[in-house]
Design a protein around this motif. Sequence first.
Motif, PDB file in Angstrom:
ATOM      1  N   TYR A 118      -1.726  -2.138  11.645  1.00  0.00           N
ATOM      2  CA  TYR A 118      -2.544  -0.977  11.970  1.00  0.00           C
ATOM      3  C   TYR A 118      -3.658  -0.867  10.941  1.00  0.00           C
ATOM      4  O   TYR A 118      -3.556  -1.374   9.829  1.00  0.00           O
ATOM      5  CB  TYR A 118      -1.703   0.301  12.046  1.00  0.00           C
ATOM      6  CG  TYR A 118      -0.896   0.616  10.807  1.00  0.00           C
ATOM      7  CD1 TYR A 118      -1.401   1.458   9.818  1.00  0.00           C
ATOM      8  CD2 TYR A 118       0.375   0.089  10.635  1.00  0.00           C
ATOM      9  CE1 TYR A 118      -0.662   1.758   8.691  1.00  0.00           C
ATOM     10  CE2 TYR A 118       1.120   0.385   9.507  1.00  0.00           C
ATOM     11  CZ  TYR A 118       0.598   1.220   8.539  1.00  0.00           C
ATOM     12  OH  TYR A 118       1.326   1.510   7.419  1.00  0.00           O
ATOM     13  N   GLY A 119      -4.755  -0.217  11.332  1.00  0.00           N
ATOM     14  CA  GLY A 119      -5.909  -0.050  10.458  1.00  0.00           C
ATOM     15  C   GLY A 119      -5.677   0.993   9.388  1.00  0.00           C
ATOM     16  O   GLY A 119      -4.741   1.791   9.452  1.00  0.00           O
ATOM     17  N   ALA A 120      -6.553   0.993   8.412  1.00  0.00           N
ATOM     18  CA  ALA A 120      -6.436   1.902   7.272  1.00  0.00           C
ATOM     19  C   ALA A 120      -6.452   3.370   7.675  1.00  0.00           C
ATOM     20  O   ALA A 120      -5.819   4.198   7.031  1.00  0.00           O
ATOM     21  CB  ALA A 120      -7.554   1.616   6.267  1.00  0.00           C
TER      22      ALA A 120
ATOM     23  N   ALA B 178       7.824  -1.776   4.038  1.00  0.00           N
ATOM     24  CA  ALA B 178       6.750  -1.770   3.056  1.00  0.00           C
ATOM     25  C   ALA B 178       5.496  -2.143   3.826  1.00  0.00           C
ATOM     26  O   ALA B 178       5.511  -3.065   4.640  1.00  0.00           O
ATOM     27  CB  ALA B 178       7.015  -2.802   1.961  1.00  0.00           C
ATOM     28  N   ALA B 179       4.425  -1.407   3.625  1.00  0.00           N
ATOM     29  CA  ALA B 179       3.171  -1.724   4.298  1.00  0.00           C
ATOM     30  C   ALA B 179       2.379  -2.670   3.400  1.00  0.00           C
ATOM     31  O   ALA B 179       1.970  -2.307   2.303  1.00  0.00           O
ATOM     32  CB  ALA B 179       2.380  -0.465   4.586  1.00  0.00           C
TER      33      ALA B 179
ATOM     34  N   HIS C 294      -2.908  -2.935   7.591  1.00  0.00           N
ATOM     35  CA  HIS C 294      -1.579  -2.737   7.016  1.00  0.00           C
ATOM     36  C   HIS C 294      -0.559  -3.400   7.935  1.00  0.00           C
ATOM     37  O   HIS C 294      -0.563  -3.162   9.141  1.00  0.00           O
ATOM     38  CB  HIS C 294      -1.269  -1.246   6.886  1.00  0.00           C
ATOM     39  CG  HIS C 294      -2.209  -0.533   5.974  1.00  0.00           C
ATOM     40  ND1 HIS C 294      -2.094  -0.567   4.612  1.00  0.00           N
ATOM     41  CD2 HIS C 294      -3.299   0.222   6.235  1.00  0.00           C
ATOM     42  CE1 HIS C 294      -3.053   0.139   4.070  1.00  0.00           C
ATOM     43  NE2 HIS C 294      -3.808   0.620   5.036  1.00  0.00           N
ATOM     44  N   TYR C 295       0.304  -4.191   7.357  1.00  0.00           N
ATOM     45  CA  TYR C 295       1.324  -4.926   8.086  1.00  0.00           C
ATOM     46  C   TYR C 295       2.685  -4.406   7.655  1.00  0.00           C
ATOM     47  O   TYR C 295       3.086  -4.628   6.512  1.00  0.00           O
ATOM     48  CB  TYR C 295       1.232  -6.427   7.772  1.00  0.00           C
ATOM     49  CG  TYR C 295      -0.080  -7.040   8.172  1.00  0.00           C
ATOM     50  CD1 TYR C 295      -0.164  -7.810   9.319  1.00  0.00           C
ATOM     51  CD2 TYR C 295      -1.230  -6.853   7.414  1.00  0.00           C
ATOM     52  CE1 TYR C 295      -1.363  -8.389   9.709  1.00  0.00           C
ATOM     53  CE2 TYR C 295      -2.433  -7.418   7.804  1.00  0.00           C
ATOM     54  CZ  TYR C 295      -2.491  -8.178   8.935  1.00  0.00           C
ATOM     55  OH  TYR C 295      -3.677  -8.732   9.327  1.00  0.00           O
TER      56      TYR C 295
ATOM     57  N   SER D 298       0.835  -1.205   0.000  1.00  0.00           N
ATOM     58  CA  SER D 298       0.000   0.000   0.000  1.00  0.00           C
ATOM     59  C   SER D 298       0.868   1.253   0.000  1.00  0.00           C
ATOM     60  O   SER D 298       0.504   2.263  -0.581  1.00  0.00           O
ATOM     61  CB  SER D 298      -0.969   0.012   1.180  1.00  0.00           C
ATOM     62  OG  SER D 298      -0.278  -0.058   2.397  1.00  0.00           O
ATOM     63  N   ASN D 299       2.005   1.187   0.670  1.00  0.00           N
ATOM     64  CA  ASN D 299       2.975   2.278   0.659  1.00  0.00           C
ATOM     65  C   ASN D 299       4.273   1.759   1.269  1.00  0.00           C
ATOM     66  O   ASN D 299       4.361   0.603   1.653  1.00  0.00           O
ATOM     67  CB  ASN D 299       2.466   3.527   1.392  1.00  0.00           C
ATOM     68  CG  ASN D 299       2.132   3.281   2.840  1.00  0.00           C
ATOM     69  OD1 ASN D 299       2.798   2.524   3.536  1.00  0.00           O
ATOM     70  ND2 ASN D 299       1.095   3.921   3.328  1.00  0.00           N
ATOM     71  N   PHE D 300       5.250   2.620   1.338  1.00  0.00           N
ATOM     72  CA  PHE D 300       6.496   2.242   2.002  1.00  0.00           C
ATOM     73  C   PHE D 300       7.073   3.451   2.702  1.00  0.00           C
ATOM     74  O   PHE D 300       6.760   4.583   2.372  1.00  0.00           O
ATOM     75  CB  PHE D 300       7.502   1.568   1.048  1.00  0.00           C
ATOM     76  CG  PHE D 300       7.829   2.346  -0.183  1.00  0.00           C
ATOM     77  CD1 PHE D 300       8.925   3.172  -0.226  1.00  0.00           C
ATOM     78  CD2 PHE D 300       7.050   2.215  -1.321  1.00  0.00           C
ATOM     79  CE1 PHE D 300       9.241   3.876  -1.373  1.00  0.00           C
ATOM     80  CE2 PHE D 300       7.358   2.915  -2.476  1.00  0.00           C
ATOM     81  CZ  PHE D 300       8.456   3.742  -2.500  1.00  0.00           C
TER      82      PHE D 300
END
Length: 121
Positions: free
Chosen positions: A95-97, A49-50, A63-64, A35-37
């Motif tokens: 963590y949540g979105a 990296a998520a 997100h991990y 999703s992002n980094f």
Amino acid sequence: MTDLTMENHGDLIASDRVEGTAVYNRRGERLGKISNFMVDKRSGQVRYAALSFGGFLGIGHDHYPLPWSMLAYDTAQQGYVVDLDKKLLDDAPRYGAEQRPDYDDGYGRNVYQYYGLIYPW
């Protein structure tokens, strides 16, 4: 005009091409997508990296954060491969979105320790 995001630049990849890339485990199971980094502001080094996983139609997913060093790009799968079992994500830091953790040293140590890695900073 050439679309620069589609050109091959050797070992480099634009950030917008990383986001959304699939992540698989060694058995070929799709775990989710990037999703992002997170990039260290001073060194420019990517730390995490998520991995976006779970939910339905993008709603309710978590997100991990995965240490970047765990990921290897696989050209055959056109995605990143990580050496972990899906079950390991059950208790993994996440963590949540709508949340953003503080990526401080304590958080980093916790994430790296969970995956059996030494926190290098």
